[in-house]
Design an enzyme around this catalytic site. Structure first.
Site, PDB file in Angstrom:
ATOM      1  N   ASN A   1      44.768  54.779  47.029  1.00 41.86           N
ATOM      2  CA  ASN A   1      45.489  53.775  46.256  1.00 41.86           C
ATOM      3  C   ASN A   1      44.416  52.928  45.597  1.00 41.86           C
ATOM      4  O   ASN A   1      43.819  52.055  46.231  1.00 41.86           O
ATOM      5  CB  ASN A   1      46.386  52.937  47.167  1.00 41.86           C
ATOM      6  CG  ASN A   1      47.176  51.907  46.399  1.00 41.86           C
ATOM      7  OD1 ASN A   1      46.710  51.354  45.409  1.00 41.86           O
ATOM      8  ND2 ASN A   1      48.374  51.634  46.869  1.00 41.86           N
ATOM      9  N   THR A   2      44.132  53.204  44.327  1.00 44.30           N
ATOM     10  CA  THR A   2      43.031  52.524  43.638  1.00 44.30           C
ATOM     11  C   THR A   2      43.350  51.074  43.298  1.00 44.30           C
ATOM     12  O   THR A   2      42.438  50.306  43.015  1.00 44.30           O
ATOM     13  CB  THR A   2      42.622  53.284  42.356  1.00 44.30           C
ATOM     14  OG1 THR A   2      43.761  53.402  41.508  1.00 44.30           O
ATOM     15  CG2 THR A   2      42.100  54.669  42.699  1.00 44.30           C
ATOM     16  N   CYS A   3      44.612  50.695  43.315  1.00 44.65           N
ATOM     17  CA  CYS A   3      44.964  49.291  43.067  1.00 44.65           C
ATOM     18  C   CYS A   3      44.660  48.430  44.290  1.00 44.65           C
ATOM     19  O   CYS A   3      44.207  47.297  44.159  1.00 44.65           O
ATOM     20  CB  CYS A   3      46.444  49.159  42.708  1.00 44.65           C
ATOM     21  SG  CYS A   3      46.867  49.964  41.155  1.00 44.65           S
ATOM     22  N   GLU A   4      44.915  48.977  45.465  1.00 43.14           N
ATOM     23  CA  GLU A   4      44.687  48.229  46.699  1.00 43.14           C
ATOM     24  C   GLU A   4      43.396  48.619  47.395  1.00 43.14           C
ATOM     25  O   GLU A   4      43.073  48.086  48.452  1.00 43.14           O
ATOM     26  CB  GLU A   4      45.869  48.423  47.645  1.00 43.14           C
ATOM     27  CG  GLU A   4      47.156  47.831  47.105  1.00 43.14           C
ATOM     28  CD  GLU A   4      48.317  48.005  48.070  1.00 43.14           C
ATOM     29  OE1 GLU A   4      48.157  48.675  49.114  1.00 43.14           O
ATOM     30  OE2 GLU A   4      49.387  47.460  47.781  1.00 43.14           O
ATOM     31  N   ASN A   5      42.656  49.578  46.824  1.00 45.31           N
ATOM     32  CA  ASN A   5      41.397  50.066  47.397  1.00 45.31           C
ATOM     33  C   ASN A   5      41.578  50.576  48.825  1.00 45.31           C
ATOM     34  O   ASN A   5      40.796  50.251  49.719  1.00 45.31           O
ATOM     35  CB  ASN A   5      40.306  48.991  47.340  1.00 45.31           C
ATOM     36  CG  ASN A   5      39.910  48.672  45.928  1.00 45.31           C
ATOM     37  OD1 ASN A   5      39.927  49.537  45.059  1.00 45.31           O
ATOM     38  ND2 ASN A   5      39.552  47.430  45.681  1.00 45.31           N
TER      39      ASN A   5
END
Length: 126
Positions: A92-96
């Protein structure tokens, strides 16, 4: 048969522990599996540092969408989670958040990690 099993578990104190601490006993195998997978992850990162199949930059892009660490660091801070219902890692690249699969064998773990990372180039680059 049930009586023999019951007596065997009782003789070693396992039955009492199961009845007294059901939640802790339920998750003990999961904890061991996650510890083994964490060791696989550390080995995987070490291999990526020296081998060319998947680089540390490739892993960073897969996890965060960035090809380098930002000057002010990441927000939110990258984290790692374990998944048992998926064979491949999910990021999840938004939440790392990187969710890595729990595997029993390192070669399978490495193969599935490599496959997922190699088949996601260019996605989410910031």
């Amino acid at each position: 048969m049930y009586v023999l099993l019951n007596n065997g578990l009782r003789s070693l104190g396992v039955l009492d522990a199961l009845q007294t601490y059901p939640l802790q006993m339920k998750w003990s195998n999961a904890f061991q599996d996650e510890c083994r997978t964490l060791a696989f992850w550390q080995d995987y990162l070490q291999e990526a540092e020296f081998e060319n199949d998947v680089s540390l930059e490739d892993i960073l892009v897969f996890c965060t969408g960035c090809d380098s660490i930002p000057a002010l660091g990441f927000s939110p801070k990258p984290s790692l989670e374990f998944v048992t219902n998926c064979r491949f890692p999910v990021a999840n690249t938004c939440e790392n958040i990187l969710r890595i699969p729990v595997h029993a064998v390192y070669t399978t773990f490495k193969s599935d990690m490599d496959f997922a990372i190699r088949n996601s180039p260019g996605f989410g680059r910031a």
